[in-house]
Scaffold this active site. Structure first.
Site, short mmCIF file in Angstrom:
data_model
loop_
_atom_site.label_atom_id
_atom_site.label_comp_id
_atom_site.label_asym_id
_atom_site.label_seq_id
_atom_site.Cartn_x
_atom_site.Cartn_y
_atom_site.Cartn_z
N ARG A 129 0.84 -1.21 0.00
CA ARG A 129 0.00 0.00 0.00
C ARG A 129 0.87 1.26 0.00
O ARG A 129 0.51 2.26 -0.61
CB ARG A 129 -0.97 -0.01 1.18
N LYS A 186 -2.43 6.72 1.19
CA LYS A 186 -2.27 7.18 2.57
C LYS A 186 -1.25 8.31 2.51
O LYS A 186 -0.04 8.11 2.68
CB LYS A 186 -1.82 5.99 3.44
N GLU A 238 -15.65 7.32 6.58
CA GLU A 238 -14.79 6.59 7.52
C GLU A 238 -14.56 7.48 8.74
O GLU A 238 -14.94 8.65 8.73
CB GLU A 238 -13.46 6.24 6.86
N1 PMP Z 1 -8.98 5.26 7.22
C1 PMP Z 1 -8.02 6.15 7.52
C2 PMP Z 1 -8.22 7.58 7.15
C3 PMP Z 1 -6.85 5.73 8.16
O1 PMP Z 1 -5.89 6.60 8.47
C4 PMP Z 1 -6.71 4.38 8.52
C5 PMP Z 1 -5.47 3.93 9.25
N2 PMP Z 1 -4.45 3.62 8.37
C6 PMP Z 1 -7.73 3.50 8.20
C7 PMP Z 1 -8.86 3.96 7.54
C8 PMP Z 1 -7.62 2.03 8.50
O2 PMP Z 1 -6.61 1.46 7.72
P1 PMP Z 1 -5.76 0.22 8.23
O3 PMP Z 1 -6.71 -0.79 8.70
O4 PMP Z 1 -5.02 -0.22 7.03
O5 PMP Z 1 -4.87 0.70 9.31
#
Ligand code: PMP
Length: 306
Positions: free
Chosen positions: A60, A159, A193
């Site tokens: 990622r 990200k 989210e």
């Molecule tokens: N949404 C956002 C905006 C985030 O920063 C994160 C954390 N990385 C997530 C969702 C969840 O992603 P992950 O499960 O890969 O940590």
């Protein structure tokens, strides 16, 4: 404050923590074009340590760099190796790992295409992001007054450092109002989210979560939860959700690398379901933690032994 450890991996070398500094003209500091990851390493029942879904996080990071047009001189495999080295060098058993790719100093114009791409990997001890009580009893959340930008405004599948300004504003707004977390809507008003977590809803025995074709990050914990639900034969439907569906849900929970699987017990001053962690959330959460801590997990491919 985080507890300092010995070494930080920077541009290919492990260097002392206090020497991991950058110049003030570092491009990312000014304009936010950088990409990062958050990964966790867990201590298992047999005393070994394993990094959870490391290769997916490294991939990622590469994908985020591609979206952000940052040339990346490291492969996903090399990024994974740097993470393992950092955990080992600091003799950490359970920790959070933060790979960060940023644009170095040089040109100060916006494009600065020739500035060097730099990378650091930092690891530190970090317990439950929202607290141990939160994992057990759930948190109070608020729908944010800040919306996630539309799908063609910010590239939400990356990200990307600068994207986190809206998450920080939402989180601060929620904390200042006495809540623990913010849930953001998308440009159309559907649930996107939380500030750093994906959102799940339970209604009449089915789990719902917004589909990935929206303005949220493709969470690796989200994917983990979907796979664990399949293992547990809990039906899941990916579809758009509106905020009032959360108010009348049986259960709501958030998931992310930092927050793990955290129940939401109250949203916008409305109690959700039984007003505490619900039975399906508990089932998913227990399976999640069992998987992480087991030295004989049901998904061995998710673990990189340190
Ligand atoms: N949404 C956002 C905006 C985030 O920063 C994160 C954390 N990385 C997530 C969702 C969840 O992603 P992950 O499960 O890969 O940590």
């Amino acid at each position: 404050m985080i507890d300092k450890v010995e070494k930080i991996w920077m541009d290919g070398k492990l260097i002392p923590w206090d020497e991991a500094n950058v110049h003030i003209l570092t491009h990312t500091l000014h304009y936010g074009l950088g990409v990062f990851e958050g990964v966790r390493c867990y201590k298992r029942d047999d005393g070994s340590s394993a990094i959870f879904r490391l290769d997916e996080h490294s991939q990622r990071l590469c994908d985020s760099a591609k979206i952000a047009t940052i040339p990346l001189p490291w492969t996903a495999k090399q990024i994974s190796e740097a993470c393992v080295q950092t955990v080992r060098a600091n003799k950490l058993d359970a920790c959070y790992i933060r790979p960060l790719v940023f644009m170095g100093d040089g040109a100060m114009g916006l494009a600065a295409s020739d500035n060097a791409t730099r990378m650091a990997v930092i690891a530190w001890r970090w317990g439950a992001y929202l607290g141990d009580e939160a994992l057990k009893y759930g948190i109070r959340a608020k729908i944010s007054s800040f919306a996630r930008p539309g799908v063609n405004m910010l590239m939400a599948k990356g990200k990307i450092v600068g994207h986190y300004v809206s998450s920080i504003l939402a989180k601060r707004e929620a904390l200042n109002a006495g809540y623990e977390e913010a849930i953001l809507l998308d440009a159309q008003g559907y649930i996107a989210e939380a500030s750093g977590e994906n959102v799940f809803v339970v209604k009449d025995g089915t789990i719902y979560t917004p589909p990935l074709g929206g303005s949220q990050l493709g969470g690796i914990t989200r994917d983990t939860v979907l796979q664990l639900c399949a293992d547990l034969s809990i039906p899941v439907l990916e579809r758009s959700l509106c905020r009032d569906e959360l108010y009348i849900a049986d259960e709501v929970f958030l998931c992310g690398t930092a927050a793990e699987v955290t129940p939401v017990r109250e949203l916008d001053d409305r109690s959700i379901g039984i007003g505490s962690r619900g039975p399906i959330t508990e089932k998913v959460q227990s399976r999640f933690f069992e998987t992480l801590r087991s030295s004989d997990p049901s998904h061995p491919e998710w673990f990189t032994i340190v």
